[in-house]
Design a protein around this motif. Structure first.
Motif, mmCIF file in Angstrom:
data_model
loop_
_atom_site.group_PDB
_atom_site.id
_atom_site.type_symbol
_atom_site.label_atom_id
_atom_site.label_comp_id
_atom_site.label_asym_id
_atom_site.label_seq_id
_atom_site.Cartn_x
_atom_site.Cartn_y
_atom_site.Cartn_z
ATOM 1 N N PRO A 19 0.836 -1.204 0.000
ATOM 2 C CA PRO A 19 0.000 0.000 0.000
ATOM 3 C C PRO A 19 0.870 1.253 0.000
ATOM 4 O O PRO A 19 1.945 1.270 0.595
ATOM 5 N N PRO A 20 0.403 2.296 -0.672
ATOM 6 C CA PRO A 20 1.206 3.522 -0.713
ATOM 7 C C PRO A 20 1.289 4.151 0.671
ATOM 8 O O PRO A 20 0.336 4.130 1.440
ATOM 9 N N THR A 21 2.437 4.689 0.968
ATOM 10 C CA THR A 21 2.634 5.357 2.251
ATOM 11 C C THR A 21 2.548 6.857 2.023
ATOM 12 O O THR A 21 3.500 7.505 1.620
ATOM 13 N N ASP A 22 1.349 7.382 2.246
ATOM 14 C CA ASP A 22 1.147 8.811 2.057
ATOM 15 C C ASP A 22 1.695 9.610 3.226
ATOM 16 O O ASP A 22 2.099 10.745 3.076
ATOM 17 N N GLY A 23 1.704 9.019 4.390
ATOM 18 C CA GLY A 23 2.155 9.729 5.578
ATOM 19 C C GLY A 23 3.635 9.518 5.834
ATOM 20 O O GLY A 23 4.316 8.787 5.114
ATOM 21 N N PRO A 24 4.111 10.141 6.867
ATOM 22 C CA PRO A 24 5.531 9.995 7.220
ATOM 23 C C PRO A 24 5.826 8.598 7.757
ATOM 24 O O PRO A 24 4.953 7.919 8.298
ATOM 25 N N SER A 25 7.069 8.200 7.616
ATOM 26 C CA SER A 25 7.496 6.897 8.120
ATOM 27 C C SER A 25 7.562 6.938 9.649
ATOM 28 O O SER A 25 7.501 8.003 10.266
ATOM 29 N N ALA A 26 7.700 5.767 10.246
ATOM 30 C CA ALA A 26 7.781 5.690 11.708
ATOM 31 C C ALA A 26 9.006 6.446 12.221
ATOM 32 O O ALA A 26 8.955 7.102 13.268
ATOM 33 N N GLU A 27 10.093 6.373 11.476
ATOM 34 C CA GLU A 27 11.308 7.086 11.893
ATOM 35 C C GLU A 27 11.102 8.598 11.822
ATOM 36 O O GLU A 27 11.541 9.336 12.713
ATOM 37 N N GLU A 28 10.418 9.060 10.777
ATOM 38 C CA GLU A 28 10.142 10.497 10.667
ATOM 39 C C GLU A 28 9.244 10.967 11.802
ATOM 40 O O GLU A 28 9.458 12.050 12.371
ATOM 41 N N ALA A 32 10.329 13.777 14.507
ATOM 42 C CA ALA A 32 9.493 14.973 14.633
ATOM 43 C C ALA A 32 9.041 15.144 16.086
ATOM 44 O O ALA A 32 9.022 16.257 16.612
ATOM 45 N N MET A 33 8.697 14.036 16.723
ATOM 46 C CA MET A 33 8.319 14.088 18.127
ATOM 47 C C MET A 33 9.506 14.577 18.968
ATOM 48 O O MET A 33 9.347 15.416 19.857
ATOM 49 N N PHE A 34 10.702 14.067 18.660
ATOM 50 C CA PHE A 34 11.897 14.514 19.381
ATOM 51 C C PHE A 34 12.152 16.005 19.164
ATOM 52 O O PHE A 34 12.638 16.687 20.070
ATOM 53 N N MET A 64 14.540 14.167 5.830
ATOM 54 C CA MET A 64 13.190 13.818 6.252
ATOM 55 C C MET A 64 12.274 15.038 6.159
ATOM 56 O O MET A 64 12.353 15.940 7.002
ATOM 57 N N PRO A 65 11.391 15.085 5.153
ATOM 58 C CA PRO A 65 10.538 16.267 4.966
ATOM 59 C C PRO A 65 9.612 16.560 6.152
ATOM 60 O O PRO A 65 9.378 17.720 6.491
ATOM 61 N N PHE A 66 9.073 15.522 6.778
ATOM 62 C CA PHE A 66 8.174 15.736 7.919
ATOM 63 C C PHE A 66 8.933 16.347 9.095
ATOM 64 O O PHE A 66 8.429 17.241 9.777
ATOM 65 N N VAL A 67 10.146 15.899 9.317
ATOM 66 C CA VAL A 67 10.974 16.453 10.402
ATOM 67 C C VAL A 67 11.380 17.887 10.059
ATOM 68 O O VAL A 67 11.446 18.741 10.941
ATOM 69 N N GLN A 118 0.900 14.867 18.633
ATOM 70 C CA GLN A 118 0.429 14.948 17.242
ATOM 71 C C GLN A 118 1.509 14.504 16.266
ATOM 72 O O GLN A 118 1.224 13.801 15.293
ATOM 73 N N ALA A 119 2.740 14.909 16.500
ATOM 74 C CA ALA A 119 3.837 14.511 15.609
ATOM 75 C C ALA A 119 4.074 13.007 15.673
ATOM 76 O O ALA A 119 4.356 12.376 14.652
ATOM 77 N N SER A 120 3.937 12.413 16.850
ATOM 78 C CA SER A 120 4.133 10.970 16.954
ATOM 79 C C SER A 120 3.025 10.206 16.249
ATOM 80 O O SER A 120 3.210 9.060 15.855
#
Length: 135
Positions: A19-28, A32-34, A64-67, A118-120
């Motif tokens: 499935p396409p991953t539209d959202g950020p990866s778990a690492e991102e 971002a949470m950090f 990482m674009p989300f970060v 929210q970031a997590s």
């Protein structure tokens, strides 16, 4: 010679693509949470609330674009809170600064925790009051 229909093996069904991953990866999400939680370094290190998000943003912004997005958001918010704290500190001489400083501190802590959650979850969080100084 003909092959009986019972011995004909049907071709295997095609394998579905992942499935396409539209959202950020778990690492991102984690980084971002950090970026948001690193602002809590301000409890231990002077200006740590700005240095923490700045370091994470500078390290991860190109990969990482989300970060990149959440790091800038955390940095902008903490700069805004620092400005509000300085103004509140100056207003201590007018006696309203003590109340403002307490309010700014509670506001800062609550919104850092909300943004981290929210970031997590992979949601790009926007603080309600932040000067967009870092673009």
């Amino acid at each position: 010679m003909s092959v009986p229909p019972e011995s004909v093996v049907p071709p295997a069904p095609p394998v579905a693509p992942p499935p396409p991953t539209d959202g950020p990866s778990a690492e991102e999400k984690q980084w971002a949470m950090f970026a948001h939680l690193s602002a809590l370094c301000g409890f231990v290190i002077p200006l740590g609330s700005i240095i923490g998000p700045l370091v994470i943003w500078l390290i991860k912004k190109d990969t990482m674009p989300f970060v990149n997005d959440q790091g800038k958001e955390a940095l902008n918010f903490n700069i805004t809170v620092l400005i509000a704290a300085i103004v509140s500190w100056i207003l201590i001489f007018v006696l309203i600064g003590v109340l403002l400083l307490i309010a700014v501190g509670i506001f800062w802590l609550v919104f850092v925790i909300i943004a981290s959650i929210q970031a997590s979850n992979g949601t790009a969080y926007r603080y309600p009051f932040a000067l967009r100084l870092v673009k």
